[in-house]
Design a protein around this motif. Structure first.
Motif, PDB file in Angstrom:
ATOM      1  N   CYS A 158       0.872  -1.172   0.000  1.00  0.00           N
ATOM      2  CA  CYS A 158       0.000   0.000   0.000  1.00  0.00           C
ATOM      3  C   CYS A 158       0.909   1.222   0.000  1.00  0.00           C
ATOM      4  O   CYS A 158       1.584   1.491   1.002  1.00  0.00           O
ATOM      5  N   LEU A 159       0.955   1.912  -1.090  1.00  0.00           N
ATOM      6  CA  LEU A 159       1.867   3.044  -1.249  1.00  0.00           C
ATOM      7  C   LEU A 159       1.279   4.306  -0.637  1.00  0.00           C
ATOM      8  O   LEU A 159       0.212   4.765  -1.043  1.00  0.00           O
ATOM      9  N   ASP A 160       1.991   4.851   0.343  1.00  0.00           N
ATOM     10  CA  ASP A 160       1.650   6.154   0.914  1.00  0.00           C
ATOM     11  C   ASP A 160       2.924   6.985   0.932  1.00  0.00           C
ATOM     12  O   ASP A 160       3.746   6.855   1.855  1.00  0.00           O
ATOM     13  N   PRO A 161       3.136   7.807  -0.082  1.00  0.00           N
ATOM     14  CA  PRO A 161       4.388   8.559  -0.170  1.00  0.00           C
ATOM     15  C   PRO A 161       4.589   9.568   0.953  1.00  0.00           C
ATOM     16  O   PRO A 161       5.723   9.971   1.226  1.00  0.00           O
ATOM     17  N   ALA A 162       3.511   9.984   1.610  1.00  0.00           N
ATOM     18  CA  ALA A 162       3.634  10.999   2.656  1.00  0.00           C
ATOM     19  C   ALA A 162       4.275  10.438   3.919  1.00  0.00           C
ATOM     20  O   ALA A 162       5.060  11.121   4.588  1.00  0.00           O
ATOM     21  N   ASN A 163       3.945   9.198   4.265  1.00  0.00           N
ATOM     22  CA  ASN A 163       4.397   8.638   5.539  1.00  0.00           C
ATOM     23  C   ASN A 163       5.914   8.589   5.674  1.00  0.00           C
ATOM     24  O   ASN A 163       6.464   8.734   6.773  1.00  0.00           O
ATOM     25  N   VAL A 164       6.605   8.333   4.563  1.00  0.00           N
ATOM     26  CA  VAL A 164       8.036   8.039   4.627  1.00  0.00           C
ATOM     27  C   VAL A 164       8.883   9.279   4.878  1.00  0.00           C
ATOM     28  O   VAL A 164      10.074   9.167   5.190  1.00  0.00           O
ATOM     29  N   VAL A 165       8.294  10.449   4.751  1.00  0.00           N
ATOM     30  CA  VAL A 165       9.053  11.688   4.939  1.00  0.00           C
ATOM     31  C   VAL A 165       9.647  11.740   6.345  1.00  0.00           C
ATOM     32  O   VAL A 165      10.765  12.233   6.550  1.00  0.00           O
ATOM     33  N   ALA A 166       8.931  11.202   7.320  1.00  0.00           N
ATOM     34  CA  ALA A 166       9.400  11.226   8.707  1.00  0.00           C
ATOM     35  C   ALA A 166      10.675  10.421   8.900  1.00  0.00           C
ATOM     36  O   ALA A 166      11.390  10.611   9.883  1.00  0.00           O
ATOM     37  N   ALA A 167      10.977   9.510   7.970  1.00  0.00           N
ATOM     38  CA  ALA A 167      12.208   8.715   8.039  1.00  0.00           C
ATOM     39  C   ALA A 167      13.260   9.251   7.066  1.00  0.00           C
ATOM     40  O   ALA A 167      14.250   8.572   6.780  1.00  0.00           O
ATOM     41  N   LEU A 168      13.034  10.462   6.583  1.00  0.00           N
ATOM     42  CA  LEU A 168      13.953  11.128   5.649  1.00  0.00           C
ATOM     43  C   LEU A 168      14.113  10.352   4.340  1.00  0.00           C
ATOM     44  O   LEU A 168      15.150  10.413   3.689  1.00  0.00           O
ATOM     45  N   GLU A 169      13.062   9.624   3.960  1.00  0.00           N
ATOM     46  CA  GLU A 169      13.017   9.034   2.629  1.00  0.00           C
ATOM     47  C   GLU A 169      12.274   9.996   1.705  1.00  0.00           C
ATOM     48  O   GLU A 169      11.312  10.654   2.111  1.00  0.00           O
ATOM     49  N   HIS A 170      12.708  10.055   0.460  1.00  0.00           N
ATOM     50  CA  HIS A 170      12.064  10.965  -0.481  1.00  0.00           C
ATOM     51  C   HIS A 170      10.846  10.289  -1.100  1.00  0.00           C
ATOM     52  O   HIS A 170      10.957   9.165  -1.612  1.00  0.00           O
ATOM     53  N   PRO A 171       9.690  10.916  -1.070  1.00  0.00           N
ATOM     54  CA  PRO A 171       8.489  10.290  -1.611  1.00  0.00           C
ATOM     55  C   PRO A 171       8.637   9.818  -3.058  1.00  0.00           C
ATOM     56  O   PRO A 171       8.159   8.736  -3.415  1.00  0.00           O
ATOM     57  N   ARG A 172       9.292  10.595  -3.887  1.00  0.00           N
ATOM     58  CA  ARG A 172       9.454  10.201  -5.292  1.00  0.00           C
ATOM     59  C   ARG A 172      10.287   8.921  -5.403  1.00  0.00           C
ATOM     60  O   ARG A 172       9.972   8.033  -6.203  1.00  0.00           O
ATOM     61  N   THR A 173      11.332   8.809  -4.585  1.00  0.00           N
ATOM     62  CA  THR A 173      12.165   7.611  -4.589  1.00  0.00           C
ATOM     63  C   THR A 173      11.371   6.395  -4.141  1.00  0.00           C
ATOM     64  O   THR A 173      11.493   5.294  -4.709  1.00  0.00           O
ATOM     65  N   VAL A 174      10.534   6.574  -3.139  1.00  0.00           N
ATOM     66  CA  VAL A 174       9.719   5.476  -2.625  1.00  0.00           C
ATOM     67  C   VAL A 174       8.696   5.023  -3.671  1.00  0.00           C
ATOM     68  O   VAL A 174       8.419   3.831  -3.812  1.00  0.00           O
ATOM     69  N   ILE A 175       8.148   5.947  -4.402  1.00  0.00           N
ATOM     70  CA  ILE A 175       7.247   5.590  -5.502  1.00  0.00           C
ATOM     71  C   ILE A 175       7.968   4.677  -6.489  1.00  0.00           C
ATOM     72  O   ILE A 175       7.450   3.638  -6.899  1.00  0.00           O
ATOM     73  N   ASP A 176       9.192   5.055  -6.848  1.00  0.00           N
ATOM     74  CA  ASP A 176       9.969   4.253  -7.800  1.00  0.00           C
ATOM     75  C   ASP A 176      10.310   2.879  -7.226  1.00  0.00           C
ATOM     76  O   ASP A 176      10.246   1.862  -7.925  1.00  0.00           O
ATOM     77  N   GLN A 177      10.690   2.841  -5.949  1.00  0.00           N
ATOM     78  CA  GLN A 177      11.093   1.584  -5.311  1.00  0.00           C
ATOM     79  C   GLN A 177       9.956   0.564  -5.247  1.00  0.00           C
ATOM     80  O   GLN A 177      10.182  -0.641  -5.377  1.00  0.00           O
ATOM     81  N   THR A 178       8.773   1.043  -5.013  1.00  0.00           N
ATOM     82  CA  THR A 178       7.655   0.140  -4.731  1.00  0.00           C
ATOM     83  C   THR A 178       6.767  -0.144  -5.928  1.00  0.00           C
ATOM     84  O   THR A 178       5.914  -1.043  -5.868  1.00  0.00           O
ATOM     85  N   ALA A 179       6.941   0.560  -7.034  1.00  0.00           N
ATOM     86  CA  ALA A 179       5.973   0.557  -8.139  1.00  0.00           C
ATOM     87  C   ALA A 179       5.557  -0.843  -8.576  1.00  0.00           C
ATOM     88  O   ALA A 179       4.372  -1.095  -8.828  1.00  0.00           O
ATOM     89  N   ALA A 180       6.514  -1.756  -8.649  1.00  0.00           N
ATOM     90  CA  ALA A 180       6.210  -3.100  -9.154  1.00  0.00           C
ATOM     91  C   ALA A 180       5.319  -3.897  -8.217  1.00  0.00           C
ATOM     92  O   ALA A 180       4.703  -4.892  -8.641  1.00  0.00           O
ATOM     93  N   HIS A 181       5.226  -3.482  -6.957  1.00  0.00           N
ATOM     94  CA  HIS A 181       4.494  -4.269  -5.961  1.00  0.00           C
ATOM     95  C   HIS A 181       3.274  -3.546  -5.394  1.00  0.00           C
ATOM     96  O   HIS A 181       2.623  -4.065  -4.480  1.00  0.00           O
ATOM     97  N   VAL A 182       2.954  -2.377  -5.912  1.00  0.00           N
ATOM     98  CA  VAL A 182       1.849  -1.590  -5.359  1.00  0.00           C
ATOM     99  C   VAL A 182       0.514  -2.224  -5.732  1.00  0.00           C
ATOM    100  O   VAL A 182       0.247  -2.524  -6.899  1.00  0.00           O
ATOM    101  N   VAL A 183      -0.330  -2.432  -4.714  1.00  0.00           N
ATOM    102  CA  VAL A 183      -1.674  -2.972  -4.932  1.00  0.00           C
ATOM    103  C   VAL A 183      -2.751  -2.020  -4.414  1.00  0.00           C
ATOM    104  O   VAL A 183      -3.942  -2.266  -4.608  1.00  0.00           O
ATOM    105  N   ASN A 184      -2.346  -0.946  -3.762  1.00  0.00           N
ATOM    106  CA  ASN A 184      -3.282   0.012  -3.183  1.00  0.00           C
ATOM    107  C   ASN A 184      -2.520   1.309  -2.958  1.00  0.00           C
ATOM    108  O   ASN A 184      -1.330   1.269  -2.639  1.00  0.00           O
TER     109      ASN A 184
END
Length: 264
Positions: A158-184
């Motif tokens: 379940c991709l939520d790009p906003a949540n990861v900001v608190a761990a200093l991950e970049h939302p755009r990078t997380v979108i790219d990392q997870t794209a193949a496995h996103v179901v929600n």
């Protein structure tokens, strides 16, 4: 793609901060009034104490309104997931979102114990991206359970790009990392605001298109033609129940218009 609403879009209206909190039946009515055909009941703990008859009534109301139901909880303890799978079965929900709150090894063991039930019931477990679990670790977990490229048909992210900001991950990078496995997808925009006296920042929500969410990139990278986008809000309390709830309703209307405009 189906555009849906989460109970997080009704967070304050469902809370005890208001004189007459909405019920899930009220939320179904509001969802139908907005011409939305998907509701994700997410982190709504009271659903655990609803009797089977009450759950069947809820499903009947959803069916009558033409609304598909999804379910969300936190944690992966097998007995907990089985309880939510019981609820999902009554509600006809085929997506169960949850969050990893243990070590990756423990999470994998828990998931494997309930995997046969997921397969038999036709429910997809969607593990949400959030600050407590590095996104790379979450992706590795999904890939270990299934094929390294495509994962398991009943386990995804379940991709939520906003949540990861608190761990200093970049939302755009997380979108790219997870794209193949996103179901929600959880869709909410967010921004930073200075605290009083310019001492630090706070990360808060805002209407879609007015913050830092690169929604265009999300749609370009994630196959949203087959994946539901579920609207949530990070709306801070506005000082009064009436104004907070009014703003919550306005954000929902705005965000629906925003997503619908991207479909045309």
């Amino acid at each position: 793609m189906t555009i849906g609403l989460s109970t997080y879009a009704f967070f304050w209206q469902l809370s005890d901060r208001v004189e007459k909190p909405l019920t899930l039946f009220d939320v179904l009515d509001r969802t139908a009034d907005a011409d939305v055909s998907l509701l994700q009941i997410c982190d709504y703990q009271a659903i655990e104490s609803m009797l089977p008859g009450e759950l069947r009534d809820l499903r009947a109301a959803a069916d009558q309104a033409g609304i598909e139901l999804e379910l969300g909880t936190r944690g992966l303890a097998p007995e907990h997931l089985r309880r939510y799978l019981d609820i999902a079965e009554i509600l006809g929900a085929t997506t169960l979102r949850s969050m990893v709150n243990s070590t990756p090894a423990e999470a994998e063991e828990c998931i494997r114990l309930v995997l046969p039930r997921l397969v038999d019931q036709g429910v997809t477990l969607a593990l949400e991206t959030y600050e407590k679990v590095p996104t790379g670790v979450l992706v590795e977990l999904v890939e270990r359970i299934g094929h390294p490229r495509i994962g398991h048909p009943r386990i995804g992210i379940c991709l939520d790009p906003a949540n990861v900001v608190a761990a200093l991950e970049h939302p755009r990078t997380v979108i790219d990392q997870t794209a193949a496995h996103v179901v929600n997808v959880h869709v909410k925009d967010f921004t930073f605001a200075r605290e009083d006296g310019w001492v630090g920042f706070k990360l808060i929500g805002c209407p879609l298109g007015e913050g830092l969410l690169d929604h265009a990139h999300l749609v370009d990278v994630v196959d949203t033609r087959r994946i539901n986008q579920v609207i949530e809000h990070w709306l801070p309390w506005q000082g009064s129940p009436d104004y907070t709830c009014l703003l919550e309703e306005q954000w929902t209307a705005h965000n629906l218009d925003y997503l619908r405009s991207k479909q045309s």
